[in-house]
Design a protein around this motif. Structure first.
Motif, PDB file in Angstrom:
ATOM      1  N   ILE A   1      52.173  43.772  43.810  1.00 49.47           N
ATOM      2  CA  ILE A   1      50.967  43.080  43.357  1.00 49.47           C
ATOM      3  C   ILE A   1      49.957  42.954  44.498  1.00 49.47           C
ATOM      4  CG2 ILE A   1      50.038  40.897  42.477  1.00 49.47           C
ATOM      5  CD1 ILE A   1      52.672  40.498  40.998  1.00 49.47           C
ATOM      6  N   SER A   2      48.721  43.330  44.206  1.00 48.90           N
ATOM      7  CA  SER A   2      47.604  43.090  45.121  1.00 48.90           C
ATOM      8  C   SER A   2      46.600  42.222  44.366  1.00 48.90           C
ATOM      9  CB  SER A   2      46.978  44.412  45.577  1.00 48.90           C
ATOM     10  OG  SER A   2      46.468  45.129  44.461  1.00 48.90           O
ATOM     11  N   GLU A   3      45.526  41.838  45.034  1.00 46.92           N
ATOM     12  CA  GLU A   3      44.551  40.955  44.399  1.00 46.92           C
ATOM     13  C   GLU A   3      43.144  41.309  44.843  1.00 46.92           C
ATOM     14  OE1 GLU A   3      45.504  37.524  47.707  1.00 46.92           O
ATOM     15  OE2 GLU A   3      45.152  36.860  45.664  1.00 46.92           O
ATOM     16  N   HIS A   4      42.199  40.900  44.050  1.00 49.75           N
ATOM     17  CA  HIS A   4      40.778  41.020  44.358  1.00 49.75           C
ATOM     18  C   HIS A   4      40.031  40.080  43.406  1.00 49.75           C
ATOM     19  CE1 HIS A   4      39.482  44.067  41.076  1.00 49.75           C
ATOM     20  NE2 HIS A   4      40.642  43.569  40.743  1.00 49.75           N
ATOM     21  N   ILE A   5      38.709  40.125  43.454  1.00 49.73           N
ATOM     22  CA  ILE A   5      37.908  39.297  42.557  1.00 49.73           C
ATOM     23  C   ILE A   5      37.391  40.172  41.424  1.00 49.73           C
ATOM     24  CG2 ILE A   5      35.817  37.879  42.332  1.00 49.73           C
ATOM     25  CD1 ILE A   5      38.057  36.545  43.937  1.00 49.73           C
ATOM     26  N   LYS A   6      37.636  39.729  40.198  1.00 45.80           N
ATOM     27  CA  LYS A   6      37.155  40.405  38.997  1.00 45.80           C
ATOM     28  C   LYS A   6      36.765  39.323  38.010  1.00 45.80           C
ATOM     29  CE  LYS A   6      38.520  43.605  35.380  1.00 45.80           C
ATOM     30  NZ  LYS A   6      38.137  44.968  35.692  1.00 45.80           N
ATOM     31  N   TRP A   7      35.686  39.517  37.290  1.00 48.32           N
ATOM     32  CA  TRP A   7      35.221  38.548  36.299  1.00 48.32           C
ATOM     33  C   TRP A   7      35.040  37.171  36.938  1.00 48.32           C
ATOM     34  CZ3 TRP A   7      39.711  40.335  32.754  1.00 48.32           C
ATOM     35  CH2 TRP A   7      39.423  41.597  32.236  1.00 48.32           C
ATOM     36  N   ASN A   8      34.568  37.154  38.180  1.00 47.45           N
ATOM     37  CA  ASN A   8      34.303  35.931  38.934  1.00 47.45           C
ATOM     38  C   ASN A   8      35.540  35.039  39.084  1.00 47.45           C
ATOM     39  OD1 ASN A   8      32.543  34.406  40.504  1.00 47.45           O
ATOM     40  ND2 ASN A   8      32.080  33.037  38.802  1.00 47.45           N
ATOM     41  N   ALA A   9      36.679  35.688  39.322  1.00 46.02           N
ATOM     42  CA  ALA A   9      37.929  34.947  39.537  1.00 46.02           C
ATOM     43  C   ALA A   9      38.945  35.879  40.203  1.00 46.02           C
ATOM     44  CB  ALA A   9      38.474  34.444  38.214  1.00 46.02           C
ATOM     45  N   PRO A  10      39.951  35.310  40.855  1.00 46.05           N
ATOM     46  CA  PRO A  10      41.022  36.146  41.409  1.00 46.05           C
ATOM     47  C   PRO A  10      41.753  36.897  40.292  1.00 46.05           C
ATOM     48  CG  PRO A  10      41.070  33.980  42.413  1.00 46.05           C
ATOM     49  CD  PRO A  10      40.112  33.905  41.264  1.00 46.05           C
ATOM     50  N   SER A  11      42.016  38.167  40.562  1.00 44.68           N
ATOM     51  CA  SER A  11      42.730  39.013  39.618  1.00 44.68           C
ATOM     52  C   SER A  11      43.832  39.750  40.360  1.00 44.68           C
ATOM     53  CB  SER A  11      41.765  40.015  38.974  1.00 44.68           C
ATOM     54  OG  SER A  11      42.414  40.749  37.958  1.00 44.68           O
ATOM     55  N   PHE A  12      44.960  39.926  39.704  1.00 46.51           N
ATOM     56  CA  PHE A  12      46.132  40.544  40.306  1.00 46.51           C
ATOM     57  C   PHE A  12      46.335  41.921  39.710  1.00 46.51           C
ATOM     58  CE2 PHE A  12      46.427  35.986  40.271  1.00 46.51           C
ATOM     59  CZ  PHE A  12      46.644  35.715  41.611  1.00 46.51           C
ATOM     60  N   CYS A  13      46.607  42.887  40.570  1.00 47.81           N
ATOM     61  CA  CYS A  13      46.695  44.286  40.175  1.00 47.81           C
ATOM     62  C   CYS A  13      48.043  44.885  40.540  1.00 47.81           C
ATOM     63  CB  CYS A  13      45.638  45.111  40.908  1.00 47.81           C
ATOM     64  SG  CYS A  13      43.971  44.508  40.737  1.00 47.81           S
ATOM     65  N   VAL A  14      48.407  45.921  39.798  1.00 44.71           N
ATOM     66  CA  VAL A  14      49.516  46.790  40.139  1.00 44.71           C
ATOM     67  C   VAL A  14      48.991  48.205  39.969  1.00 44.71           C
ATOM     68  CG1 VAL A  14      51.841  47.548  39.526  1.00 44.71           C
ATOM     69  CG2 VAL A  14      51.258  45.129  39.426  1.00 44.71           C
ATOM     70  N   ASN A  15      49.229  49.049  40.956  1.00 45.89           N
ATOM     71  CA  ASN A  15      48.700  50.418  40.942  1.00 45.89           C
ATOM     72  C   ASN A  15      47.180  50.423  40.746  1.00 45.89           C
ATOM     73  OD1 ASN A  15      51.343  51.379  41.211  1.00 45.89           O
ATOM     74  ND2 ASN A  15      51.611  51.496  38.993  1.00 45.89           N
ATOM     75  N   ASN A  16      46.502  49.484  41.364  1.00 47.07           N
ATOM     76  CA  ASN A  16      45.044  49.334  41.279  1.00 47.07           C
ATOM     77  C   ASN A  16      44.533  49.056  39.872  1.00 47.07           C
ATOM     78  OD1 ASN A  16      44.511  49.658  44.064  1.00 47.07           O
ATOM     79  ND2 ASN A  16      44.835  51.864  43.831  1.00 47.07           N
ATOM     80  N   GLN A  17      45.395  48.577  38.996  1.00 47.46           N
ATOM     81  CA  GLN A  17      45.015  48.224  37.632  1.00 47.46           C
ATOM     82  C   GLN A  17      45.180  46.717  37.448  1.00 47.46           C
ATOM     83  OE1 GLN A  17      43.792  50.532  35.394  1.00 47.46           O
ATOM     84  NE2 GLN A  17      43.915  51.902  37.168  1.00 47.46           N
ATOM     85  N   ASP A  18      44.124  46.075  36.991  1.00 50.61           N
ATOM     86  CA  ASP A  18      44.185  44.633  36.759  1.00 50.61           C
ATOM     87  C   ASP A  18      45.190  44.317  35.667  1.00 50.61           C
ATOM     88  OD1 ASP A  18      41.963  43.315  38.396  1.00 50.61           O
ATOM     89  OD2 ASP A  18      40.952  45.035  37.495  1.00 50.61           O
ATOM     90  N   ARG A  19      46.027  43.291  35.923  1.00 48.64           N
ATOM     91  CA  ARG A  19      47.058  42.907  34.975  1.00 48.64           C
ATOM     92  C   ARG A  19      47.089  41.416  34.666  1.00 48.64           C
ATOM     93  NH1 ARG A  19      46.438  47.049  33.208  1.00 48.64           N
ATOM     94  NH2 ARG A  19      47.660  48.903  33.573  1.00 48.64           N
ATOM     95  N   ILE A  20      46.702  40.578  35.615  1.00 49.45           N
ATOM     96  CA  ILE A  20      46.680  39.130  35.398  1.00 49.45           C
ATOM     97  C   ILE A  20      45.439  38.587  36.095  1.00 49.45           C
ATOM     98  CG2 ILE A  20      47.898  36.945  35.736  1.00 49.45           C
ATOM     99  CD1 ILE A  20      50.476  38.650  36.164  1.00 49.45           C
TER     100      ILE A  20
ATOM    101  N   PHE B   1      36.635  33.446  48.130  1.00 50.73           N
ATOM    102  CA  PHE B   1      36.358  32.840  46.837  1.00 50.73           C
ATOM    103  C   PHE B   1      37.002  31.455  46.747  1.00 50.73           C
ATOM    104  CE2 PHE B   1      37.475  31.813  42.507  1.00 50.73           C
ATOM    105  CZ  PHE B   1      36.313  32.100  41.798  1.00 50.73           C
ATOM    106  N   LEU B   2      38.280  31.378  47.108  1.00 53.06           N
ATOM    107  CA  LEU B   2      38.995  30.096  47.006  1.00 53.06           C
ATOM    108  C   LEU B   2      38.456  29.056  47.975  1.00 53.06           C
ATOM    109  CD1 LEU B   2      42.656  31.346  46.514  1.00 53.06           C
ATOM    110  CD2 LEU B   2      41.149  30.297  44.801  1.00 53.06           C
ATOM    111  N   GLU B   3      37.990  29.505  49.127  1.00 54.93           N
ATOM    112  CA  GLU B   3      37.401  28.567  50.093  1.00 54.93           C
ATOM    113  C   GLU B   3      36.187  27.870  49.495  1.00 54.93           C
ATOM    114  OE1 GLU B   3      35.077  29.222  54.178  1.00 54.93           O
ATOM    115  OE2 GLU B   3      37.156  29.937  54.217  1.00 54.93           O
ATOM    116  N   LYS B   4      35.415  28.594  48.678  1.00 58.22           N
ATOM    117  CA  LYS B   4      34.192  28.049  48.078  1.00 58.22           C
ATOM    118  C   LYS B   4      34.435  27.392  46.723  1.00 58.22           C
ATOM    119  CE  LYS B   4      31.361  31.560  50.307  1.00 58.22           C
ATOM    120  NZ  LYS B   4      30.559  32.764  50.105  1.00 58.22           N
ATOM    121  N   LEU B   5      35.603  27.627  46.138  1.00 60.50           N
ATOM    122  CA  LEU B   5      35.889  27.130  44.794  1.00 60.50           C
ATOM    123  C   LEU B   5      35.914  25.606  44.756  1.00 60.50           C
ATOM    124  CD1 LEU B   5      36.761  27.765  41.839  1.00 60.50           C
ATOM    125  CD2 LEU B   5      39.129  27.655  42.668  1.00 60.50           C
ATOM    126  N   GLU B   6      35.189  25.056  43.799  1.00 59.83           N
ATOM    127  CA  GLU B   6      35.238  23.626  43.533  1.00 59.83           C
ATOM    128  C   GLU B   6      35.854  23.452  42.154  1.00 59.83           C
ATOM    129  OE1 GLU B   6      31.570  21.561  44.185  1.00 59.83           O
ATOM    130  OE2 GLU B   6      31.179  22.654  46.039  1.00 59.83           O
TER     131      GLU B   6
END
Length: 145
Positions: free
Chosen positions: A50-69, A24-29
């Protein structure tokens, strides 16, 4: 280099959350892309849960597989971090803010949701130390919600 388990591909060979974010970040303008990458580093380095993935078309940070930031790139005035407890309203939404924000960085939209806005390189630099504190507090309070 051996990758931590949160960075490895899963059994279906689908890209890991970490790989999704890198792609995602590689393509981000975005005019503040280096600042976005710096804020991402700060968040990931603040807590090893903290782990991360893409949610709502942006990087999202999770704890215990729950999005938090979650990053939010909408708008023309920089970028935002949304501190939240997932996509559903919680029992905390109509109460006082979940954390005591001594930093003054957060703008509360509900008791369980706050926004931190970054507008420039110097703004990221100015908020860097306090961002780490806010992330640590948020994760500590919301990890079991």
């Amino acid at each position: 280099m051996e990758l931590n388990h949160k960075y490895k591909r899963n059994k279906s060979n689908k890209p890991s959350g970490y790989e999704q974010v890198l792609e995602f970040l590689e393509k981000l303008e975005h005019p503040l892309k280096p600042e976005i990458e710096e804020v991402r580093r700060i968040i990931l380095n603040s807590n090893d849960q903290i782990s991360e993935h893409i949610k709502w078309n942006a990087p999202s940070f999770c704890v215990n597989n729950q999005d938090r930031i979650t990053f939010n790139f909408h708008g023309k005035e920089g970028f935002r971090l949304v501190f939240h407890c997932g996509s559903k309203k919680t029992d905390y939404a109509d109460k006082a803010p979940l954390i005591q924000d001594d930093s003054g960085l957060l703008e509360w939209s509900a008791g369980d949701r706050a926004i931190l806005t970054f507008t420039s390189t110097s703004d990221v630099e100015d908020k860097k130390g306090k961002l780490n504190e806010v992330v640590l507090k948020w994760i500590a309070v919301t990890k079991d919600i």
